[in-house]
Design a protein around this motif. Sequence first.
Motif, mmCIF file in Angstrom:
data_model
loop_
_atom_site.group_PDB
_atom_site.id
_atom_site.type_symbol
_atom_site.label_atom_id
_atom_site.label_comp_id
_atom_site.label_asym_id
_atom_site.label_seq_id
_atom_site.Cartn_x
_atom_site.Cartn_y
_atom_site.Cartn_z
ATOM 1 N N THR A 1 0.683 -1.176 -0.147
ATOM 2 C CA THR A 1 -0.026 0.037 0.304
ATOM 3 C C THR A 1 0.726 1.279 0.217
ATOM 4 O O THR A 1 0.379 2.015 0.374
ATOM 5 N N HIS A 2 1.919 1.259 -0.051
ATOM 6 C CA HIS A 2 3.361 1.370 0.032
ATOM 7 C C HIS A 2 3.816 2.512 -1.316
ATOM 8 O O HIS A 2 3.638 1.393 -2.605
ATOM 9 N N PHE A 3 3.917 4.202 -1.858
ATOM 10 C CA PHE A 3 4.384 4.152 -2.681
ATOM 11 C C PHE A 3 6.195 4.452 -2.846
ATOM 12 O O PHE A 3 6.135 5.298 -1.346
ATOM 13 N N ILE A 4 7.124 4.058 -3.001
ATOM 14 C CA ILE A 4 8.621 4.154 -2.618
ATOM 15 C C ILE A 4 9.439 4.617 -3.579
ATOM 16 O O ILE A 4 9.204 4.502 -5.290
ATOM 17 N N ILE A 5 10.043 5.311 -3.273
ATOM 18 C CA ILE A 5 11.451 6.086 -4.307
ATOM 19 C C ILE A 5 12.365 4.908 -4.680
ATOM 20 O O ILE A 5 13.214 4.544 -3.890
ATOM 21 N N ARG B 1 20.412 1.175 -5.131
ATOM 22 C CA ARG B 1 21.649 1.292 -4.147
ATOM 23 C C ARG B 1 21.255 0.906 -2.241
ATOM 24 O O ARG B 1 22.079 0.416 -2.090
ATOM 25 N N ALA B 2 20.641 0.760 -2.093
ATOM 26 C CA ALA B 2 19.724 0.709 -0.643
ATOM 27 C C ALA B 2 19.206 -0.576 -0.824
ATOM 28 O O ALA B 2 18.765 -1.420 -1.750
ATOM 29 N N PRO B 3 19.602 -0.826 0.387
ATOM 30 C CA PRO B 3 18.553 -2.589 1.006
ATOM 31 C C PRO B 3 16.944 -2.251 0.725
ATOM 32 O O PRO B 3 16.858 -1.075 1.188
ATOM 33 N N LEU B 4 15.889 -3.488 0.322
ATOM 34 C CA LEU B 4 14.617 -3.544 0.538
ATOM 35 C C LEU B 4 14.000 -2.222 1.798
ATOM 36 O O LEU B 4 13.534 -1.792 1.512
ATOM 37 N N GLU B 5 14.452 -2.603 2.663
ATOM 38 C CA GLU B 5 14.314 -1.898 3.802
ATOM 39 C C GLU B 5 14.460 -0.113 4.435
ATOM 40 O O GLU B 5 13.931 -0.071 5.187
ATOM 41 N N ASN B 6 15.563 -0.086 3.446
ATOM 42 C CA ASN B 6 16.008 1.172 3.004
ATOM 43 C C ASN B 6 14.705 2.484 2.139
ATOM 44 O O ASN B 6 15.398 3.338 2.256
ATOM 45 N N GLN B 7 14.542 1.534 1.232
ATOM 46 C CA GLN B 7 13.984 2.362 0.246
ATOM 47 C C GLN B 7 12.976 3.795 0.809
ATOM 48 O O GLN B 7 12.439 3.147 1.159
ATOM 49 N N SER B 8 12.525 4.443 0.320
ATOM 50 C CA SER B 8 12.029 5.723 0.724
ATOM 51 C C SER B 8 10.862 5.884 0.327
ATOM 52 O O SER B 8 10.238 5.198 -0.413
ATOM 53 N N THR B 9 9.534 6.080 2.083
ATOM 54 C CA THR B 9 8.128 5.915 0.902
ATOM 55 C C THR B 9 7.921 7.016 0.846
ATOM 56 O O THR B 9 8.377 8.023 1.029
ATOM 57 N N PHE B 10 7.039 7.089 -0.568
ATOM 58 C CA PHE B 10 6.599 8.689 -1.251
ATOM 59 C C PHE B 10 5.324 8.818 -1.309
ATOM 60 O O PHE B 10 4.541 7.892 -1.148
ATOM 61 N N TYR B 11 5.088 10.135 -0.332
ATOM 62 C CA TYR B 11 3.583 10.441 -0.313
ATOM 63 C C TYR B 11 3.506 11.916 -1.607
ATOM 64 O O TYR B 11 3.861 12.370 -1.939
ATOM 65 N N ILE B 12 2.360 11.336 -2.167
ATOM 66 C CA ILE B 12 1.539 11.986 -3.068
ATOM 67 C C ILE B 12 0.323 13.418 -2.412
ATOM 68 O O ILE B 12 0.073 12.827 -1.793
ATOM 69 N N ASN B 13 1.083 14.946 -2.784
ATOM 70 C CA ASN B 13 0.424 15.145 -2.529
ATOM 71 C C ASN B 13 -0.066 15.660 -4.167
ATOM 72 O O ASN B 13 0.795 16.531 -4.686
ATOM 73 N N GLY B 14 -1.429 15.387 -4.648
ATOM 74 C CA GLY B 14 -0.618 16.523 -6.151
ATOM 75 C C GLY B 14 -2.094 16.887 -6.880
ATOM 76 O O GLY B 14 -2.548 17.089 -6.232
ATOM 77 N N TRP B 15 -2.134 17.120 -8.277
ATOM 78 C CA TRP B 15 -3.087 18.063 -9.149
ATOM 79 C C TRP B 15 -3.314 17.727 -9.998
ATOM 80 O O TRP B 15 -2.234 16.917 -10.503
ATOM 81 N N ASN B 16 -4.084 17.926 -10.557
ATOM 82 C CA ASN B 16 -4.951 17.837 -12.325
ATOM 83 C C ASN B 16 -4.655 19.399 -13.242
ATOM 84 O O ASN B 16 -5.131 20.001 -12.474
ATOM 85 N N SER B 17 -3.571 18.731 -14.197
ATOM 86 C CA SER B 17 -3.588 20.204 -14.933
ATOM 87 C C SER B 17 -3.586 19.381 -16.130
ATOM 88 O O SER B 17 -2.125 19.405 -17.013
ATOM 89 N N TYR B 18 -4.761 19.701 -16.666
ATOM 90 C CA TYR B 18 -5.101 18.822 -17.926
ATOM 91 C C TYR B 18 -4.327 19.615 -18.966
ATOM 92 O O TYR B 18 -3.735 18.525 -20.396
ATOM 93 N N TRP B 19 -3.810 21.145 -18.687
ATOM 94 C CA TRP B 19 -3.683 21.652 -20.587
ATOM 95 C C TRP B 19 -1.825 22.503 -20.481
ATOM 96 O O TRP B 19 -1.708 23.042 -21.362
ATOM 97 N N LEU B 20 -1.374 21.342 -19.871
ATOM 98 C CA LEU B 20 0.292 21.715 -19.770
ATOM 99 C C LEU B 20 1.066 21.335 -21.611
ATOM 100 O O LEU B 20 1.631 22.687 -21.871
ATOM 101 N N MET B 21 0.320 20.471 -21.584
ATOM 102 C CA MET B 21 1.047 20.355 -23.073
ATOM 103 C C MET B 21 0.753 21.834 -24.102
ATOM 104 O O MET B 21 1.588 22.650 -24.820
ATOM 105 N N GLN B 22 -0.885 21.372 -24.502
ATOM 106 C CA GLN B 22 -1.010 22.779 -25.387
ATOM 107 C C GLN B 22 -0.763 24.083 -25.581
ATOM 108 O O GLN B 22 -0.606 25.281 -26.360
ATOM 109 N N GLU B 23 -0.704 24.696 -23.465
ATOM 110 C CA GLU B 23 0.042 25.568 -23.712
ATOM 111 C C GLU B 23 1.868 26.053 -23.973
ATOM 112 O O GLU B 23 2.389 26.739 -23.698
ATOM 113 N N SER B 24 2.113 24.492 -24.311
ATOM 114 C CA SER B 24 3.693 24.603 -24.185
ATOM 115 C C SER B 24 4.393 24.730 -25.934
ATOM 116 O O SER B 24 5.166 24.187 -25.883
ATOM 117 N N VAL B 25 3.286 24.415 -26.454
ATOM 118 C CA VAL B 25 3.563 24.738 -27.799
ATOM 119 C C VAL B 25 3.766 25.907 -28.726
ATOM 120 O O VAL B 25 5.271 24.954 -29.510
#
Length: 320
Positions: free
Chosen positions: A50-54, A58-82
Motif C-alpha cells: 500500500t506504499h509508494f517508494i522511491i 543502491r539501498a537495501p529493500l528496507e531502506n527504500q524511502s516512502t513517497f507521499y503524493i500531494n497532487g493536482w490535475n492540470s490537463y492543459w500543460l502540453m497545449q500551452e507549451s506548444v
Amino acid sequence: MASDWRDKKLYPLLGILLLSIFLYFNLGSNPITFPILWQSHMGFVSANSTHFIIVNPRAPLENQSTFYINGWNSYWLMQESVWAGPSRSRVSKMLKKGAEMGLTVCRTWAFNDGVGPNALQISPGVFNERVFRGLDYVIVEARKRGIRLILSLVNNLSNFGGKAQYVRWAQEAGHNVSSSTDSFFSHPMIKDYYKAYVKAILSRKNSLSGVKYADEPAIFAWELMNEPRCSSSSSAPILQAWLNEMAAFVKSLDQKHLVTVGLEGFYGLNTTKGLEVNPGEWAASLGSDFIQNSAIENIDFASIHAYPDSWLLNFTFCMI
Ligand SMILES: *[C@@H]1O[C@H](CO)[C@@H](O)[C@H](O)[C@H]1NC(C)=O
Ligand SMILES: *[C@@H]1O[C@H](CO)[C@@H](O)[C@H](O)[C@H]1NC(C)=O
Ligand SMILES: *[C@@H]1O[C@H](CO)[C@@H](O)[C@H](O)[C@H]1NC(C)=O
Ligand SMILES: *[C@@H]1O[C@H](CO)[C@@H](O)[C@H](O)[C@H]1NC(C)=O
Ligand SMILES: *[C@@H]1O[C@H](CO)[C@@H](O)[C@H](O)[C@H]1NC(C)=O
Ligand SMILES: *[C@@H]1O[C@H](CO)[C@@H](O)[C@H](O)[C@H]1NC(C)=O
C-alpha cells in the motif's frame, strides 16, 4: 589576435553569422530551445503493497524511502507549451507554484488526437513534432521542479479527440467499424492504433534532454485512459479485456513506470456490495468496475475521480 580579426575584416562576417543564427531560432519553424546539458537526479517511483517508494537501487529493500503524493490535475500543460512565450511561462509558473506548495505529482494529458489546433496525433501514428516538443518541455520543466507526472494516453470524452476520433479514423480508412464509440475497445484495427500511439510515446526521445520517455523518472505513471466507459450492453467484459491487454502492452515496453487505469471509480454490476455508494443507479451500468478493473495484474495502483457537486444533488453543504 583581435587585430588579426580586424585586419581580415572578419567582424562583419561574424556579425552576419550571429544575425543568421538569431533569425533562424526566432523565425524558423522551431521555438528557441536549447538542449539541457544537466538534470538533477530523480529516482523512479514504485509500489510496495500500500506504499509508494522511491527506488534507490543502491539501498537495501528496507531502506527504500516512502513517497507521499500531494497532487493536482492540470490537463492543459502540453497545449500551452506548444509555442514559446507567455503560455509556456504559465506552464513553468504552474509547476513552480505546485512545488512551492509541497505538491509532488501532477496529472496531465499526453494526448490530443485529431484535427484541432495543436493536435499531437494528426492521424494514426502521425505526429506534429512541434506539439511533441511542447510535451518534451512539460516533462523537463516538471523534473526541474521535482514534480512527477501522471501522463494520460487517451480520452474517453471527445474533447481532444478521444475514442470517438479513433473510431472515425478507422471508418475513414474503410474499416467496418460500428459508429458506437464502444468499438474503440474491441475493434482490432483501433486497438492497433492505440498500441502504436503508446509505443510512439514511450519510445519518444525528449528533444530537450535526450531522455527517452520510458527512461524518464519525472514520469510517475502511465494512465491508460481518462475515465473509460464502455456502456453498450454487457460490455464490462470488453472493457476488462481491453484494460488487461493494454496494461500488459505498456509493461512489455516499459517496466520502470507504474501503470494505472484512470477510472472514475464506480462499482459495476458484478460487485454485490458497495453499489449503494455509487452516486446513482446509472453508475453501475457504464461497463466499468472499480474492483475488477483495478485488480488487473499489470495495474499498479488505483485512483478515483470525485465530483461531489454533481453527484450529491440534494446535499446541503454546511458553511460555517
Ligand atoms: C539503511 O538504514 C539504516 C537505518 O536508518 C542505516 O543505518 C543504514 O546506513 C542504511 N543503509 C544504507 C545502505 O543506506
Ligand atoms: C515492502 O514492504 C515490506 C514491508 O514494509 C518490506 O519488508 C519490504 O522490504 C519492502 N520491499 C521493497 C521492495 O521496498
Ligand atoms: C465516455 O464516452 C461516452 C460515449 O462513448 C459518453 O457517453 C460518456 O459520457 C463519456 N464519459 C464521461 C465521463 O463523460
Ligand atoms: C460490418 O459488420 C457488421 C457487424 O459486425 C456486419 O453485420 C456487416 O455485414 C459488415 N459489413 C460488411 C460490408 O462487411
Ligand atoms: C462478471 O464476472 C464474470 C466472471 O469473472 C464474467 O464472466 C462476467 O462477464 C462479468 N460480468 C460483468 C457485467 O462484468
Ligand atoms: C432531489 O430531491 C427532489 C425533491 O425532493 C427529488 O425529486 C429528486 O429525485 C432528488 N434527486 C436526487 C438525485 O436525489
